[in-house]
Design a protein around this motif. Structure first.
Motif, mmCIF file in Angstrom:
data_model
loop_
_atom_site.group_PDB
_atom_site.id
_atom_site.type_symbol
_atom_site.label_atom_id
_atom_site.label_comp_id
_atom_site.label_asym_id
_atom_site.label_seq_id
_atom_site.Cartn_x
_atom_site.Cartn_y
_atom_site.Cartn_z
ATOM 1 N N LEU A 34 54.131 60.345 21.994
ATOM 2 C CA LEU A 34 53.523 61.389 22.810
ATOM 3 C C LEU A 34 52.242 61.810 22.102
ATOM 4 N N TYR A 35 51.104 61.378 22.678
ATOM 5 C CA TYR A 35 49.848 61.746 22.009
ATOM 6 C C TYR A 35 49.079 62.731 22.878
ATOM 7 N N PHE A 36 48.591 63.780 22.239
ATOM 8 C CA PHE A 36 47.856 64.847 22.911
ATOM 9 C C PHE A 36 46.367 64.644 22.650
ATOM 10 N N TYR A 37 45.580 64.735 23.708
ATOM 11 C CA TYR A 37 44.132 64.571 23.578
ATOM 12 C C TYR A 37 43.438 65.648 24.402
ATOM 13 N N PRO A 38 42.244 66.095 23.961
ATOM 14 C CA PRO A 38 41.597 67.246 24.606
ATOM 15 C C PRO A 38 41.170 67.063 26.067
ATOM 16 N N GLY A 44 35.877 60.244 22.432
ATOM 17 C CA GLY A 44 37.021 60.058 21.536
ATOM 18 C C GLY A 44 38.315 59.812 22.285
ATOM 19 N N CYS A 45 38.497 60.534 23.380
ATOM 20 C CA CYS A 45 39.727 60.407 24.163
ATOM 21 C C CYS A 45 39.790 59.049 24.872
ATOM 22 N N THR A 46 38.636 58.560 25.298
ATOM 23 C CA THR A 46 38.577 57.236 25.925
ATOM 24 C C THR A 46 38.941 56.168 24.900
ATOM 25 N N THR A 47 38.351 56.244 23.717
ATOM 26 C CA THR A 47 38.644 55.270 22.661
ATOM 27 C C THR A 47 40.127 55.286 22.311
ATOM 28 N N GLU A 48 40.701 56.480 22.183
ATOM 29 C CA GLU A 48 42.118 56.580 21.845
ATOM 30 C C GLU A 48 42.981 55.932 22.931
ATOM 31 N N GLY A 49 42.688 56.219 24.181
ATOM 32 C CA GLY A 49 43.427 55.614 25.297
ATOM 33 C C GLY A 49 43.288 54.097 25.318
ATOM 34 N N GLN A 50 42.081 53.608 25.047
ATOM 35 C CA GLN A 50 41.853 52.160 25.027
ATOM 36 C C GLN A 50 42.591 51.515 23.857
ATOM 37 N N ASP A 51 42.596 52.177 22.699
ATOM 38 C CA ASP A 51 43.292 51.620 21.534
ATOM 39 C C ASP A 51 44.797 51.532 21.773
ATOM 40 N N PHE A 52 45.390 52.600 22.322
ATOM 41 C CA PHE A 52 46.825 52.550 22.633
ATOM 42 C C PHE A 52 47.098 51.502 23.713
ATOM 43 N N SER A 53 46.195 51.380 24.692
ATOM 44 C CA SER A 53 46.364 50.392 25.760
ATOM 45 C C SER A 53 46.311 48.967 25.219
ATOM 46 N N ALA A 54 45.400 48.726 24.274
ATOM 47 C CA ALA A 54 45.260 47.392 23.687
ATOM 48 C C ALA A 54 46.543 46.958 22.967
ATOM 49 N N LEU A 55 47.320 47.934 22.515
ATOM 50 C CA LEU A 55 48.563 47.645 21.790
ATOM 51 C C LEU A 55 49.805 47.872 22.654
ATOM 52 N N SER A 56 49.600 48.020 23.969
ATOM 53 C CA SER A 56 50.730 48.366 24.843
ATOM 54 C C SER A 56 51.812 47.288 24.881
ATOM 55 N N ALA A 57 51.439 46.013 24.828
ATOM 56 C CA ALA A 57 52.445 44.942 24.848
ATOM 57 C C ALA A 57 53.301 44.996 23.578
ATOM 58 N N GLU A 58 52.648 45.230 22.431
ATOM 59 C CA GLU A 58 53.380 45.329 21.166
ATOM 60 C C GLU A 58 54.288 46.557 21.158
ATOM 61 N N SER A 59 53.798 47.653 21.713
ATOM 62 C CA SER A 59 54.613 48.874 21.789
ATOM 63 C C SER A 59 55.841 48.631 22.659
#
Length: 154
Positions: A34-38, A44-59
């Motif tokens: 559960l990640y909270f972003y402003p 910054g929030c776009t980058t964070e979403g893209q980074d988590f998305s890039a790792l979504s298969a591994e997650s």
């Protein structure tokens, strides 16, 4: 009250992108990030979403679900998700109850001005609903990979 590692995670129920809902109880047996972003669609929030998305298969392979939480309305989250092809669930906490429960609605300071806003923070919740790790005042660069590393070790 400040949440700490080992505490039971507060139950949550919020609207999500695509007209859905996310409840902690829906993910029993799964690890929840559960990640909270402003604010949606900011750098910054776009980058964070893209980074988590890039790792979504591994997650997903590690039996984890990733949910980004902001106080943006669902319509804005739908546009944000489509614009950047995000692969995570985006939760809308418009009334702030989830942010309050997790202690991420905090006083912030920018250029000497004080205001209330969301602290960028991440909570790792195990399949039994217990908080396994908390990251406060997150720096976006490398954060999603660091979270995945912890998930993979569970």
């Amino acid at each position: 009250m400040t949440l700490e590692t080992g505490d039971k995670a507060p139950a949550f129920d919020m609207a999500t992108d695509g007209g859905g809902r996310a409840r902690l109880s829906d993910f029993a047996g799964k690890t929840v990030v559960l990640y909270f972003y402003p604010k949606a669609d900011t750098p910054g929030c776009t980058t964070e979403g893209q980074d988590f998305s890039a790792l979504s298969a591994e997650s997903a392979a590690a039996n984890a679900v990733v949910i980004g939480v902001s106080r943006d309305p669902v319509k804005k989250l739908d546009r944000f998700k489509a614009k950047y092809d995000l692969k995570v669930i985006l939760g809308s906490d418009e009334d702030g109850t989830v942010c309050e429960a997790f202690g991420t609605w905090v006083q912030k300071k920018l250029y000497g001005r004080e205001y209330m806003g969301i602290e960028r923070a991440t909570f790792l919740i195990d399949g039994q609903g217990m908080i396994r790790q908390i990251w406060h005042k997150v720096s976006v660069k490398g954060h999603a990979a660091a979270v995945l590393e912890v998930i993979s070790s569970l």
